[in-house]
Design an enzyme around this catalytic site. Structure first.
Site, mmCIF file in Angstrom:
data_model
loop_
_atom_site.group_PDB
_atom_site.id
_atom_site.type_symbol
_atom_site.label_atom_id
_atom_site.label_comp_id
_atom_site.label_asym_id
_atom_site.label_seq_id
_atom_site.Cartn_x
_atom_site.Cartn_y
_atom_site.Cartn_z
ATOM 1 N N LYS A 1 0.817 -1.222 0.000
ATOM 2 C CA LYS A 1 0.000 0.000 0.000
ATOM 3 C C LYS A 1 0.846 1.265 0.000
ATOM 4 O O LYS A 1 0.493 2.276 0.600
ATOM 5 C CB LYS A 1 -0.986 0.010 1.165
ATOM 6 C CG LYS A 1 -1.808 -1.251 1.324
ATOM 7 C CD LYS A 1 -2.418 -1.751 0.036
ATOM 8 C CE LYS A 1 -3.424 -0.786 -0.569
ATOM 9 N NZ LYS A 1 -3.917 -1.259 -1.920
ATOM 10 N N THR B 1 2.284 0.627 -5.031
ATOM 11 C CA THR B 1 2.678 -0.506 -5.869
ATOM 12 C C THR B 1 1.941 -0.512 -7.198
ATOM 13 O O THR B 1 2.564 -0.676 -8.263
ATOM 14 C CB THR B 1 2.413 -1.834 -5.138
ATOM 15 O OG1 THR B 1 3.016 -1.797 -3.839
ATOM 16 C CG2 THR B 1 2.983 -2.999 -5.926
ATOM 17 N N TRP C 1 0.431 1.902 -8.878
ATOM 18 C CA TRP C 1 0.837 3.024 -9.715
ATOM 19 C C TRP C 1 2.224 2.782 -10.309
ATOM 20 O O TRP C 1 2.446 2.975 -11.519
ATOM 21 C CB TRP C 1 0.817 4.292 -8.876
ATOM 22 C CG TRP C 1 0.995 5.572 -9.646
ATOM 23 C CD1 TRP C 1 0.846 5.763 -10.994
ATOM 24 C CD2 TRP C 1 1.333 6.846 -9.100
ATOM 25 N NE1 TRP C 1 1.070 7.073 -11.316
ATOM 26 C CE2 TRP C 1 1.371 7.755 -10.180
ATOM 27 C CE3 TRP C 1 1.588 7.304 -7.808
ATOM 28 C CZ2 TRP C 1 1.665 9.109 -9.996
ATOM 29 C CZ3 TRP C 1 1.875 8.650 -7.625
ATOM 30 C CH2 TRP C 1 1.922 9.541 -8.709
ATOM 31 N N HIS D 1 7.620 -7.371 -2.184
ATOM 32 C CA HIS D 1 7.430 -6.634 -0.935
ATOM 33 C C HIS D 1 8.533 -6.989 0.068
ATOM 34 O O HIS D 1 8.442 -6.602 1.236
ATOM 35 C CB HIS D 1 6.069 -6.965 -0.314
ATOM 36 C CG HIS D 1 4.900 -6.357 -1.032
ATOM 37 N ND1 HIS D 1 4.906 -5.056 -1.497
ATOM 38 C CD2 HIS D 1 3.675 -6.856 -1.347
ATOM 39 C CE1 HIS D 1 3.740 -4.787 -2.080
ATOM 40 N NE2 HIS D 1 2.984 -5.858 -2.001
ATOM 41 N N ARG E 1 6.341 5.410 1.356
ATOM 42 C CA ARG E 1 5.204 6.306 1.549
ATOM 43 C C ARG E 1 5.095 6.721 3.007
ATOM 44 O O ARG E 1 5.528 5.989 3.901
ATOM 45 C CB ARG E 1 3.906 5.596 1.106
ATOM 46 C CG ARG E 1 2.685 6.493 1.040
ATOM 47 C CD ARG E 1 1.461 5.710 0.590
ATOM 48 N NE ARG E 1 0.306 6.580 0.351
ATOM 49 C CZ ARG E 1 -0.903 6.147 0.034
ATOM 50 N NH1 ARG E 1 -1.132 4.846 -0.085
ATOM 51 N NH2 ARG E 1 -1.890 7.004 -0.161
ATOM 52 N N SER F 1 -4.283 3.184 4.269
ATOM 53 C CA SER F 1 -4.566 2.496 3.010
ATOM 54 C C SER F 1 -4.597 0.988 3.218
ATOM 55 O O SER F 1 -5.472 0.291 2.697
ATOM 56 C CB SER F 1 -3.497 2.861 1.970
ATOM 57 O OG SER F 1 -3.758 2.228 0.733
ATOM 58 N N TYR G 1 6.401 8.219 -2.459
ATOM 59 C CA TYR G 1 5.072 8.395 -3.045
ATOM 60 C C TYR G 1 4.703 9.868 -3.080
ATOM 61 O O TYR G 1 4.111 10.353 -4.055
ATOM 62 C CB TYR G 1 4.066 7.615 -2.190
ATOM 63 C CG TYR G 1 2.663 7.574 -2.745
ATOM 64 C CD1 TYR G 1 2.278 6.580 -3.637
ATOM 65 C CD2 TYR G 1 1.712 8.521 -2.368
ATOM 66 C CE1 TYR G 1 0.984 6.534 -4.139
ATOM 67 C CE2 TYR G 1 0.422 8.484 -2.862
ATOM 68 C CZ TYR G 1 0.059 7.482 -3.749
ATOM 69 O OH TYR G 1 -1.213 7.446 -4.253
ATOM 70 N N LYS H 1 -8.148 6.070 -2.979
ATOM 71 C CA LYS H 1 -8.071 7.515 -3.166
ATOM 72 C C LYS H 1 -6.734 7.950 -3.758
ATOM 73 O O LYS H 1 -6.669 8.873 -4.553
ATOM 74 C CB LYS H 1 -8.294 8.245 -1.841
ATOM 75 C CG LYS H 1 -9.715 8.146 -1.297
ATOM 76 C CD LYS H 1 -9.849 8.990 -0.038
ATOM 77 C CE LYS H 1 -11.291 8.965 0.490
ATOM 78 N NZ LYS H 1 -11.424 9.799 1.703
#
Length: 303
Positions: free
Chosen positions: A74, A77, A79, A137, A159, A167, A205, A268
């Site tokens: 989250k 990834t 994007w 990951h 992030r 998220s 991010y 979002k």
């Protein structure tokens, strides 16, 4: 017993005796999505992923031309998978109405190493076009030795911990509404990017959101497919944007091969969205913990 929402690579069925023996020696806690999670090499994983990690570490053979996308869950990834796929294959797939990203969710286009090795220890990536693009990951120290010893490139996206936590919480609620958990944030990719900047590129991010074209050009130069025309940059940024991908039918309806609903990966995509979910007191706890864990590293988060 796993939840009916859990993708196969997280499940606890068909574990090898080697994995069961290892699990019996590891610290464990009540799990997220599954009944138990286990601390392996400094991170918490499901039983199934421990087996996938072992298979990956033993069997994956990196090529010098490979590109590995590494993220904490989250942390952008989906994007980054879209952006890197579009960048690497832009000669083969110029931005048009027939681009694969318009008909396929980004996740099936980029193999997830430890998950694929969970499904089959004999998974073969030799048929992927060069440069091969794969995602993980795993923390840096848990990567297969062949990745660390090769000349392949690693792009790591980090992030803000509060946004990542929220998220992940929302994603977990969609998969198994009764269970949630947190994930550790580690600094090894940050240190590796400073020690070996030609090998590991550290992306946040937040910077990717604030100055997308600048960061996309930086990523493209790093993986060896820099731009010659500004128009190409803006086309790929638009194609891979949250707004564009989230509106596609393929990302709004149906399920991926792993059983997860496609729209679960698009919520979002905001910076600072944690304010709608976290209380001030919990946000302060996360900030204090982050500051303590990252003290002395030089790595800081905004928002």
């Amino acid at each position: 017993m796993t939840s009916s929402y859990v993708p196969i690579y997280l499940g606890d069925e068909d574990l090898t005796q080697e994995t069961r023996d290892l699990l019996s020696s590891l610290p464990s806690e009540k799990g997220w999505l599954v009944s138990q999670i286990y601390q392996f090499e400094g991170s918490w994983h499901t039983q199934g992923l421990v087996q996938g990690i072992l298979n990956c570490q033993k069997n994956f053979k990196a090529n010098d031309s490979d590109i590995i996308l590494a993220t904490t869950p989250k942390s952008g990834t989906t994007w980054l998978k879209a952006l890197l796929f579009a960048l690497i294959h832009r000669d083969k797939f110029p931005v048009s109405s027939k681009h694969p990203l318009l008909a396929t969710n980004p996740h099936p286009l980029v193999p997830y190493l430890e998950a694929d090795y969970r499904v089959s220890p004999d998974v073969d990536f030799s048929e992927l076009p060069s440069p091969r693009l794969m995602q993980t990951h795993l923390q840096h120290h848990s990567l297969p030795v062949s990745i660390k010893n090769s000349s392949c490139k690693i792009v790591y996206c980090c992030r803000n911990p509060k946004d990542m936590f929220v998220s992940l919480w929302h994603f977990g609620k969609k998969l198994a509404p009764q269970e949630i958990a947190d994930y550790p944030i580690e600094k090894s990719y940050w240190y590796e990017s400073r020690k070996n900047p030609n090998k590991v590129l550290f992306v946040t991010y937040e910077e990717l959101k604030k100055q997308t074209e600048v960061e996309v050009k930086r990523i493209a130069n790093f993986i060896g497919c820099g731009f010659t025309a500004e128009k190409e940059v803006s086309e790929i940024v638009k194609l891979c944007s949250f707004e564009s991908l989230s509106k596609l039918e393929v990302n709004r309806q149906g399920k991926l091969p792993n059983g997860i609903e496609s729209n679960s990966y698009f919520r979002k995509g905001e910076i600072g969205g944690w304010r709608d979910t976290l209380s001030e007191s919990l946000a302060e706890v996360i900030d204090r913990t982050t500051e303590e864990k990252f003290r002395g590293s030089g790595l800081k988060f905004s928002c």
